[in-house]
Enzyme design. Structure first.
Site, short mmCIF file in Angstrom:
data_model
loop_
_atom_site.label_atom_id
_atom_site.label_comp_id
_atom_site.label_asym_id
_atom_site.label_seq_id
_atom_site.Cartn_x
_atom_site.Cartn_y
_atom_site.Cartn_z
N LYS A 173 0.84 -1.21 0.00
CA LYS A 173 0.00 0.00 0.00
C LYS A 173 0.87 1.25 0.00
O LYS A 173 2.08 1.17 0.26
CB LYS A 173 -0.92 -0.04 1.23
CG LYS A 173 -0.16 -0.15 2.54
CD LYS A 173 -1.03 -0.69 3.66
CE LYS A 173 -0.25 -0.64 4.97
NZ LYS A 173 -0.94 -1.31 6.06
N ARG B 33 -10.21 -0.43 15.19
CA ARG B 33 -10.00 0.47 14.08
C ARG B 33 -10.89 0.07 12.91
O ARG B 33 -11.71 0.84 12.45
CB ARG B 33 -8.51 0.43 13.69
CG ARG B 33 -8.08 1.43 12.69
CD ARG B 33 -6.63 1.28 12.34
NE ARG B 33 -6.34 0.05 11.59
CZ ARG B 33 -5.16 -0.19 10.99
NH1 ARG B 33 -4.18 0.68 11.10
NH2 ARG B 33 -4.99 -1.30 10.32
N TYR C 253 15.14 30.70 6.35
CA TYR C 253 13.92 31.33 6.85
C TYR C 253 13.95 31.41 8.36
O TYR C 253 14.32 30.44 9.04
CB TYR C 253 12.70 30.51 6.43
CG TYR C 253 12.36 30.58 4.96
CD1 TYR C 253 12.05 31.78 4.36
CD2 TYR C 253 12.34 29.42 4.19
CE1 TYR C 253 11.71 31.84 3.00
CE2 TYR C 253 12.00 29.46 2.84
CZ TYR C 253 11.69 30.67 2.26
OH TYR C 253 11.36 30.72 0.93
N MET D 61 11.36 24.33 1.05
CA MET D 61 10.58 23.44 0.19
C MET D 61 11.47 22.60 -0.73
O MET D 61 11.26 21.40 -0.90
CB MET D 61 9.60 24.26 -0.66
CG MET D 61 8.68 23.41 -1.51
SD MET D 61 7.65 24.39 -2.61
CE MET D 61 6.56 25.19 -1.45
#
Ligand SMILES: *Cc1c(COP(=O)(O)O)cnc(C)c1O
Length: 359
Positions: free
Chosen positions: A42, A136, A253, A301
């Site tokens: 998956k 779940r 940043y 990024m």
């Protein structure tokens, strides 16, 4: 006019060692035998690429594949015409035609899904998920009886362990006892309980089929214990700029890192859009020229900045290892406060993906 990017221009790479993947599958298969060993593929094969991963596992001998969504099942059917595909997230009414057309086996998780498949599944095989304690997905064991399953061709009766990565957790034995009782009372061709960590709990947990994921991809199923599996994924990125900076200068940043001494900073072509999350800001390391260099400043990024003052040989165009090699998946995940699954499945799609060791 169309223009395609020349190959070899990517500045960040994901290398997947398919031979190591196959070796990990064989290792777990050996521990689980005589039970059969499947594979969870998956989330795009845990971020490493469902197609190549599934092909390598098939060649190693894997026949049962577990996906979460119908999209994943469709992609997998394209890759492997003869695999048995188990759809873990179950079905809604609109999914049945696709399951039948693709020969995908839904894992039925509630009584509505059982009724749906009984009515529309044309007698095709399906699986049933019993919830023995993870609370779940799945039916409570006391709700499952031979009567309830009447008219269905049940291949795998399964359940999922909540705490297999903590071998001493009492819930493991409780879930084992509940599942054993259920398995004895309910007809199914096969029974399955264990994920990767469950395989390591011992033969009692293996039943007829095990469903490892993480361990195949090089994740340590039991963090903190010695890892039984080989690393599979390596991420590397190229140095695209080098600069000297003066004491007192800040980086990135938010100016979160300040040089204490004259420093040399390398800027690398990988960032949080590639899955190198901001959690690594001012705490990650990369390997450059055999030296572990700290990530300084915030992860951007598309870029990270590392202090290469201690690695004077580093030059423009060098490749740094970001993950893999000396930077093991388990340790890197722990450093960033992530689990190994999150780190793998966050990997972005900009990498130049290279598959090595396949047949
Ligand atoms: C994802 C998943 C697995 C594989 O688990 P790992 O911990 O990655 O080995 C097995 N069974 C189910 C139901 C799952 O959802």
């Amino acid at each position: 006019m169309s223009f395609s990017c020349p190959s070899g221009t990517a500045r960040a790479r994901l290398t997947v060692d398919l031979a190591a993947l196959a070796a990990n599958w064989r290792l777990l298969a050996g521990l689980a035998a005589p039970a059969a060993t499947g594979a969870a593929v998956k989330a795009d094969g845990y971020g490493l690429g469902q197609g190549p991963v599934a092909q390598a596992l098939w060649q190693a001998g894997c026949r049962d594949f577990f996906v979460a969504t119908l999209d994943e099942a469709m992609a997998l059917r394209d890759t492997l015409a003869a695999a048995r595909i188990h759809l873990l997230n179950g079905i809604l009414p609109g999914d049945i035609d696709a399951c039948l057309a693709l020969d995908v086996q839904p894992v039925l998780n509630d009584t509505q899904q059982l009724a749906l498949w009984r009515q529309h599944g044309r007698g095709q095989p399906c699986d049933v998920m019993a919830d023995t304690g993870i609370n779940r997905l799945g039916l409570p064991p006391e709700a499952i009886s031979a009567d309830l399953l009447e008219g269905l061709m049940i291949d795998v009766l399964m359940s999922h362990l909540a705490c297999a990565d903590e071998p001493a957790h009492p819930l493991n034995r409780q879930q084992l006892a509940r599942f054993s009782a259920l398995a004895a009372a309910v007809p199914a061709a096969r029974r399955s309980l264990a994920n990767s960590a469950g395989v390591l709990l011992g033969r009692d947990y293996a039943f007829d089929l095990v469903r490892p994921g993480l361990g195949l991809y090089g994740g340590n199923p039991v963090p903190g214990a010695p890892s039984p599996v080989l690393p599979v994924a390596t991420i590397s990125a190229q140095v695209i700029q080098l600069r000297p900076i003066e004491p007192g200068a800040t980086i990135g940043y938010g100016a979160t890192w300040r040089a204490q001494r004259p420093s040399r900073i390398a800027t690398l072509a990988v960032g949080y859009a590639d899955g190198y999350l901001t959690r690594f800001s001012n705490c990650g390391h990369v390997a450059l020229g055999g030296v572990l260099c700290p990530v300084v400043g915030r992860v951007s990024m598309d870029l990270i900045t590392v202090d290469v003052t201690a690695a004077p040989g580093v030059k423009l165009g060098d490749w740094a290892i970001i993950l893999g090699g000396p930077l093991a998946l388990e340790a890197s995940a722990a450093l960033a406060g992530l689990n190994q699954y999150e780190l793998l499945t966050s990997l972005g799609d900009r990498f130049d993906r290279r598959y090595e060791g396949g047949q």
